[in-house]
Design a protein around this motif. Structure first.
Motif, PDB file in Angstrom:
ATOM      1  N   GLY A 144       2.239 -13.875 -25.743  1.00  0.00           N
ATOM      2  CA  GLY A 144       2.795 -15.076 -26.354  1.00  0.00           C
ATOM      3  C   GLY A 144       2.661 -15.113 -27.865  1.00  0.00           C
ATOM      4  N   ASP A 145       1.553 -14.599 -28.389  1.00  0.00           N
ATOM      5  CA  ASP A 145       1.364 -14.590 -29.847  1.00  0.00           C
ATOM      6  C   ASP A 145       2.420 -13.714 -30.517  1.00  0.00           C
ATOM      7  OD1 ASP A 145      -0.811 -16.295 -29.698  1.00  0.00           O
ATOM      8  OD2 ASP A 145      -2.276 -14.670 -29.657  1.00  0.00           O
ATOM      9  N   LYS A 146       2.651 -12.524 -29.965  1.00  0.00           N
ATOM     10  CA  LYS A 146       3.646 -11.612 -30.526  1.00  0.00           C
ATOM     11  C   LYS A 146       5.050 -12.199 -30.402  1.00  0.00           C
ATOM     12  CE  LYS A 146       1.315  -7.802 -31.668  1.00  0.00           C
ATOM     13  NZ  LYS A 146       1.256  -7.332 -33.069  1.00  0.00           N
ATOM     14  N   ALA A 147       5.350 -12.782 -29.253  1.00  0.00           N
ATOM     15  CA  ALA A 147       6.677 -13.350 -29.023  1.00  0.00           C
ATOM     16  C   ALA A 147       6.976 -14.459 -30.020  1.00  0.00           C
ATOM     17  CB  ALA A 147       6.790 -13.877 -27.591  1.00  0.00           C
ATOM     18  N   PHE A 148       6.009 -15.361 -30.210  1.00  0.00           N
ATOM     19  CA  PHE A 148       6.271 -16.485 -31.108  1.00  0.00           C
ATOM     20  C   PHE A 148       6.244 -16.058 -32.566  1.00  0.00           C
ATOM     21  CE2 PHE A 148       5.198 -20.378 -33.473  1.00  0.00           C
ATOM     22  CZ  PHE A 148       6.311 -21.122 -33.131  1.00  0.00           C
ATOM     23  N   GLU A 149       5.408 -15.090 -32.917  1.00  0.00           N
ATOM     24  CA  GLU A 149       5.424 -14.591 -34.299  1.00  0.00           C
ATOM     25  C   GLU A 149       6.811 -14.051 -34.654  1.00  0.00           C
ATOM     26  OE1 GLU A 149       3.271 -11.270 -37.206  1.00  0.00           O
ATOM     27  OE2 GLU A 149       3.512 -10.878 -35.051  1.00  0.00           O
ATOM     28  N   LEU A 150       7.409 -13.293 -33.735  1.00  0.00           N
ATOM     29  CA  LEU A 150       8.728 -12.724 -33.990  1.00  0.00           C
ATOM     30  C   LEU A 150       9.796 -13.808 -33.998  1.00  0.00           C
ATOM     31  CD1 LEU A 150      10.076 -10.038 -34.569  1.00  0.00           C
ATOM     32  CD2 LEU A 150      10.387  -9.711 -32.116  1.00  0.00           C
ATOM     33  N   PHE A 151       9.679 -14.789 -33.090  1.00  0.00           N
ATOM     34  CA  PHE A 151      10.619 -15.916 -33.070  1.00  0.00           C
ATOM     35  C   PHE A 151      10.577 -16.643 -34.411  1.00  0.00           C
ATOM     36  CE2 PHE A 151      11.988 -20.232 -32.260  1.00  0.00           C
ATOM     37  CZ  PHE A 151      13.036 -20.099 -31.365  1.00  0.00           C
TER      38      PHE A 151
END
Length: 236
Positions: A144-151
């Motif tokens: 989730g951290d990686k997904a939202f950072e990229l978003f």
């Protein structure tokens, strides 16, 4: 398979299952490059997206779809996404490249993509809707951290916080751009805004994968993949 079985076609289901397994095995054997997945191969057997290439050493789409498709070995797919994060995400400029290094003199030519100057559009820039698939992949991996950072990085508002950023980005901050360029003097500039492909995938990535609210058939599935520092969220 479920569709075939619902139509009472077990032989067809078995044929598709067998073909899928053979394809996955072939991709694993020939597509894996040691640190990530290769992008494509020419008729002459020349690989694109391989660490031995001077141009297009790594491509984002192959890494993301090794996860999304479910066809990639889990350990290799996670390693491939780590390579995407290391090789293609530029946190200094908040840009995620589709591939790197850009095409310039590759022979045989990979086609029209090499007609763009290096760092423009698909040719080594942030080709947004292709890179958004990486958000989906991170979500499927439970990151989730990686997904939202990229978003957050791909969000146009992130690129227009100050007057200087507005002048550099140039595009509207309230719509998705097809591209963000990675080559001076145009680095950080948006191209082809109001792009529905990027907008549609960004919507899906945020709603269906990070917030995890999606419809499957006649059922509503709630499967969030949110950052660790989110205590809660509400959706109406």
């Amino acid at each position: 398979e479920p569709i075939c079985m619902s139509r009472n076609e077990p032989d067809r289901a078995e044929r598709y299952k067998s073909t899928r397994e053979k394809l996955a095995a072939a991709l694993d054997q020939h597509g894996w490059d040691g640190g990530w997945y290769r992008r494509a191969v020419t008729d002459d057997g020349y690989w694109l997206g391989s660490m031995s290439n001077e141009e297009c050493r790594i491509d984002a789409i192959a890494q993301s779809w090794s996860v999304i498709s479910g066809a990639g070995d889990q350990e290799k797919a996670r390693k491939a996404m780590q390579a995407f994060d290391r090789e293609l995400v530029d946190r200094d400029t908040s840009i995620a490249r589709l591939l790197t290094p850009p095409f310039d003199r590759t022979d045989p030519s990979p086609g029209y993509i090499q007609g763009y100057p290096p760092g423009i559009r698909e040719n080594g820039a942030q080709y947004t809707h292709g890179v958004i698939w990486s958000i989906v992949a991170w979500s499927k991996l439970g990151e989730g951290d990686k997904a939202f950072e990229l978003f957050h990085m791909l969000n146009p508002i992130t690129h227009t916080q100050t007057p200087l950023e507005v002048r550099r980005y140039y595009g509207e901050p309230y719509v998705m751009a097809a591209d963000v360029y990675t080559k001076e003097p145009h680095i950080g500039r948006a191209g082809w805004t109001w792009y529905t492909g990027a907008a549609g995938w960004m919507y899906q990535a945020g709603i269906e994968w990070i917030l995890g609210i999606r419809r499957e058939g006649d059922r509503l599935l709630i499967a969030p993949c949110i950052p660790h520092d989110w205590q809660q969220y509400k959706v109406h």
